[in-house]
Design an enzyme around this catalytic site. Structure first.
Site, mmCIF file in Angstrom:
data_model
loop_
_atom_site.group_PDB
_atom_site.id
_atom_site.type_symbol
_atom_site.label_atom_id
_atom_site.label_comp_id
_atom_site.label_asym_id
_atom_site.label_seq_id
_atom_site.Cartn_x
_atom_site.Cartn_y
_atom_site.Cartn_z
ATOM 1 N N ASP A 279 37.457 43.633 31.941
ATOM 2 C CA ASP A 279 37.435 44.370 33.347
ATOM 3 C C ASP A 279 37.683 45.631 33.324
ATOM 4 O O ASP A 279 38.350 46.178 34.304
ATOM 5 C CB ASP A 279 38.178 43.338 34.211
ATOM 6 C CG ASP A 279 38.090 43.701 35.817
ATOM 7 O OD1 ASP A 279 36.916 44.420 35.948
ATOM 8 O OD2 ASP A 279 38.821 43.304 36.696
ATOM 9 N N GLY A 315 40.730 47.096 38.047
ATOM 10 C CA GLY A 315 40.044 46.728 36.772
ATOM 11 C C GLY A 315 41.262 47.098 35.726
ATOM 12 O O GLY A 315 42.427 46.977 36.104
#
Length: 392
Positions: A279, A315
């Protein structure tokens, strides 16, 4: 013609287990043989023009496959130029990720369709494995680092626009399946061979079961951006862990998950249903500072990315070599289980396990060299060194 490369002496992680003092032979872009170095049959000696590299004291693993990656090296896959995207891809290759999906974040639908076209070109060139759309069809209750004003319900017609814009290179789309149009969108994705991933969702247990029955097969960063597991309201986490049809993503950076949560996921899903993902956003492999994630500003401090407004985790700055090292040295996972989560499992999910994901004859020569402490030392992609190891 490129000389044959023989990588000898390492602990080699094969689909059948770990081989001490192993050997992998590469010709051109392919693996042609794997065996213990002292095998008496099925492992002919290296040809006279072979380049032999002694990797005694090292690990030799298949190249890593990242299903969920937004950028790196200071570059964004959502908004960067082609050259910037290529820089981000190269940054992750230097950390062992030889195959990745380029993930977008929520934005205007017109922008995302144009972006899909650019990323599709890179997929057609072989630079990425395809496109992963994360948003805009997600829950405002669990939006994380996505712009709330740009969120929308998953209208199958709009989902189809994104698929079409990617020209057959759309591989995955994350959505909140409980929203109006969610189940119909899951069915549409399944019909077109695109992975439907449950994520950024406020679904109940029952709603998540319905989504899996409709064709959803991935949990986007399990535990994160979804209701916590409860004893009266087990929620999506329980439904996704217990169903054998679902692969669960885990972000193993020490920020997104407590080690006990990671171990719980491995115990309940089993090592064949876990995929480590990064991510990652722009700062991965680059450093602290201010960045943009789609239209939102992010502050990265001490390697942790958070929205400037609101402070939500935005993220990660993770690379998959760090995820592997943590899994083995901190979380106590068997090396073989961690390697499956980094390579074989995501490769199989993408339908690419005939080419990548394990060290087997006939497959792409994508591999990673680590020292005894699981620190990355070398990366090969399709037979060429991206990062050449210097043993000793």
């Amino acid at each position: 013609m490129a000389p044959t490369k023989v990588l000898a002496g390492a602990r080699v992680v094969l689909p059948t287990g770990t081989v001490d003092n192993g050997r992998v032979t590469v010709e051109g872009t392919r693996i042609v043989a794997t065996a213990p170095a002292n095998a008496s049959s099925g492992n002919p000696g290296a040809p006279g023009n072979a380049e032999t590299l002694d990797l005694t004291g090292h690990w030799l693993l298949p190249g890593f496959v990242d299903l969920h990656n937004h950028g790196g090296g200071g570059a964004s896959f959502t908004s960067g130029t082609v050259d910037e995207v290529l820089k981000g891809i190269h940054t992750h290759r230097l950390h062992g990720t030889t195959t990745l999906l380029a993930s977008t974040v929520t934005d205007d639908l017109g922008f995302l369709t144009r972006r899909a076209g650019l990323l599709a070109e890179l997929a057609e060139q072989g630079d990425i494995a395809g496109v992963h759309f994360e948003g805009p069809f997600i829950s405002p209750c669990r939006k994380g680092a996505h712009s709330e004003e740009l969120l929308r319900d998953p209208d199958p017609a709009e989902v189809r626009k994104l698929i079409d814009a990617a020209r057959g290179r759309a591989k995955m789309l994350t959505l909140a399946t409980e929203l109006p149009g969610g189940l119909d969108s899951v069915r549409l994705l399944a019909e077109h061979g695109v992975i439907a991933a449950v994520g950024h969702t406020d679904a109940t247990y029952e709603q998540t079961v319905a989504a899996v029955d409709a064709g959803a097969t991935v949990a986007t960063h399990l535990f994160n951006a979804m209701p916590a597991l409860g004893h009266r309201a087990p929620g999506p986490v329980t439904a996704l862990l217990e169903d054998e049809r679902v692969t669960v993503e885990l972000i193993n950076d020490g920020t997104h998950l407590h080690p006990a949560a990671l171990r719980l996921a491995f115990r309940h899903a089993g090592p064949a249903r876990v995929a480590f993902v990064t991510d990652a956003m722009d700062a991965a492999g680059f450093g602290d500072g201010r960045y943009m994630l789609g239209p939102l500003e992010v502050e990265v401090a001490n390697g942790v990315a958070r929205l400037v407004e609101g402070g939500s985790i935005a993220g990660s700055t993770l690379t998959l070599d760090r995820a592997l090292k943590r899994a083995v040295t901190v979380d106590g996972l068997p090396v073989e289980h961690a390697v499956a989560a980094l390579s074989a499992n995501p490769a199989r999910l993408l339908g690419m396990d005939d080419r990548i994901g394990s060290l087997e004859p006939g497959k792409d020569a994508d591999l990673v060299v680590l020292d005894a402490d699981f620190t990355l030392k070398g990366v090969m992609r399709q037979g060429e060194w991206v990062l050449s190891p210097q043993p000793g």
